[in-house]
Scaffold this motif. Sequence first.
Motif, PDB file in Angstrom:
ATOM      1  N   THR A   1       0.840  -1.188   0.000  1.00 48.10           N
ATOM      2  CA  THR A   1       0.000   0.000   0.000  1.00 48.10           C
ATOM      3  C   THR A   1       0.874   1.236   0.000  1.00 48.10           C
ATOM      4  OG1 THR A   1      -1.668  -1.194   1.260  1.00 48.10           O
ATOM      5  CG2 THR A   1      -1.842   1.204   1.215  1.00 48.10           C
ATOM      6  N   CYS A   2       0.619   2.148  -0.929  1.00 47.55           N
ATOM      7  CA  CYS A   2       1.333   3.423  -0.963  1.00 47.55           C
ATOM      8  C   CYS A   2       0.965   4.224   0.284  1.00 47.55           C
ATOM      9  CB  CYS A   2       0.938   4.184  -2.228  1.00 47.55           C
ATOM     10  SG  CYS A   2       1.559   5.873  -2.272  1.00 47.55           S
ATOM     11  N   VAL A   3       1.973   4.712   1.018  1.00 46.95           N
ATOM     12  CA  VAL A   3       1.697   5.447   2.245  1.00 46.95           C
ATOM     13  C   VAL A   3       1.115   6.834   1.942  1.00 46.95           C
ATOM     14  CG1 VAL A   3       3.367   4.247   3.695  1.00 46.95           C
ATOM     15  CG2 VAL A   3       4.070   6.287   2.439  1.00 46.95           C
ATOM     16  N   GLY A   4       1.210   7.268   0.679  1.00 47.51           N
ATOM     17  CA  GLY A   4       0.639   8.561   0.310  1.00 47.51           C
ATOM     18  C   GLY A   4      -0.832   8.454  -0.023  1.00 47.51           C
ATOM     19  N   CYS A   5      -1.126   7.822  -1.153  1.00 45.09           N
ATOM     20  CA  CYS A   5      -2.508   7.791  -1.628  1.00 45.09           C
ATOM     21  C   CYS A   5      -3.276   6.572  -1.138  1.00 45.09           C
ATOM     22  CB  CYS A   5      -2.539   7.850  -3.152  1.00 45.09           C
ATOM     23  SG  CYS A   5      -1.773   6.413  -3.940  1.00 45.09           S
ATOM     24  N   ARG A   6      -2.586   5.634  -0.456  1.00 42.79           N
ATOM     25  CA  ARG A   6      -3.218   4.451   0.117  1.00 42.79           C
ATOM     26  C   ARG A   6      -3.748   3.479  -0.930  1.00 42.79           C
ATOM     27  NH1 ARG A   6      -1.758   3.606   5.005  1.00 42.79           N
ATOM     28  NH2 ARG A   6      -3.649   2.545   5.514  1.00 42.79           N
TER      29      ARG A   6
ATOM     30  N   LEU B   1       5.967   3.753  -1.453  1.00 38.88           N
ATOM     31  CA  LEU B   1       5.408   5.007  -1.948  1.00 38.88           C
ATOM     32  C   LEU B   1       5.482   4.990  -3.468  1.00 38.88           C
ATOM     33  CD1 LEU B   1       4.616   7.994  -0.842  1.00 38.88           C
ATOM     34  CD2 LEU B   1       6.901   8.595  -1.638  1.00 38.88           C
ATOM     35  N   HIS B   2       4.418   5.494  -4.132  1.00 35.99           N
ATOM     36  CA  HIS B   2       4.536   5.715  -5.569  1.00 35.99           C
ATOM     37  C   HIS B   2       5.674   6.716  -5.794  1.00 35.99           C
ATOM     38  CE1 HIS B   2       0.195   4.373  -5.966  1.00 35.99           C
ATOM     39  NE2 HIS B   2       0.810   3.660  -6.872  1.00 35.99           N
ATOM     40  N   PRO B   3       6.490   6.521  -6.809  1.00 36.61           N
ATOM     41  CA  PRO B   3       7.609   7.450  -7.023  1.00 36.61           C
ATOM     42  C   PRO B   3       7.143   8.763  -7.641  1.00 36.61           C
ATOM     43  CG  PRO B   3       7.655   5.706  -8.656  1.00 36.61           C
ATOM     44  CD  PRO B   3       6.508   5.407  -7.750  1.00 36.61           C
TER      45      PRO B   3
ATOM     46  N   SER C   1       3.540  13.958  -5.709  1.00 36.00           N
ATOM     47  CA  SER C   1       2.210  14.139  -5.134  1.00 36.00           C
ATOM     48  C   SER C   1       1.955  13.116  -4.031  1.00 36.00           C
ATOM     49  CB  SER C   1       1.129  14.070  -6.217  1.00 36.00           C
ATOM     50  OG  SER C   1       1.206  12.847  -6.903  1.00 36.00           O
ATOM     51  N   CYS C   2       2.431  11.888  -4.219  1.00 33.26           N
ATOM     52  CA  CYS C   2       2.241  10.895  -3.155  1.00 33.26           C
ATOM     53  C   CYS C   2       3.129  11.205  -1.955  1.00 33.26           C
ATOM     54  CB  CYS C   2       2.490   9.485  -3.684  1.00 33.26           C
ATOM     55  SG  CYS C   2       1.097   8.873  -4.660  1.00 33.26           S
ATOM     56  N   LEU C   3       4.338  11.725  -2.208  1.00 26.28           N
ATOM     57  CA  LEU C   3       5.196  12.138  -1.100  1.00 26.28           C
ATOM     58  C   LEU C   3       4.515  13.238  -0.282  1.00 26.28           C
ATOM     59  CD1 LEU C   3       7.924  12.183   0.412  1.00 26.28           C
ATOM     60  CD2 LEU C   3       8.702  13.866  -1.247  1.00 26.28           C
TER      61      LEU C   3
HETATM   62 ZN   LIG Z   1       0.543   6.751  -4.126  1.00 27.17          ZN
END
Ligand SMILES: [Zn+2]
Length: 100
Positions: A18-23, A56-58, A61-63
């Motif tokens: 799971t991306c910690v940014g956008c989930r 995290l997606h690279p 915006s996700c950061l």
């Molecule tokens: Zn993401």
Amino acid sequence: MRLHGKLEYGGQAAPLRTCVGCRVRTVSSELLRLVVVEDVIVPDLRRRLPGRGASLHPTLSCLELAERRRAFPRAFRVAGPLDPSRVRDHLEGLRVERIG
Ligand SMILES: [Zn+2]
């Protein structure tokens, strides 16, 4: 919104993270693995660094989403604060390469 239960594994070969940014949950190969070294978040590009990782997606915006949601201390199970500048530099470098 909270999804019920865990995603079933039936037949799925690639591990999901799971991306910690956008989930968003996706295959781990699409996500950047991050680890913490002395309160600094560093991109684990070779996926070899020890310790608890976060995915995290690279993308910047996700950061930013992850920072705004204070997701990093939770993901790494530390009190924080954590320094995300190394990750930001890495992602900005990726963006420059893509434009150039
Ligand atoms: Zn993401």
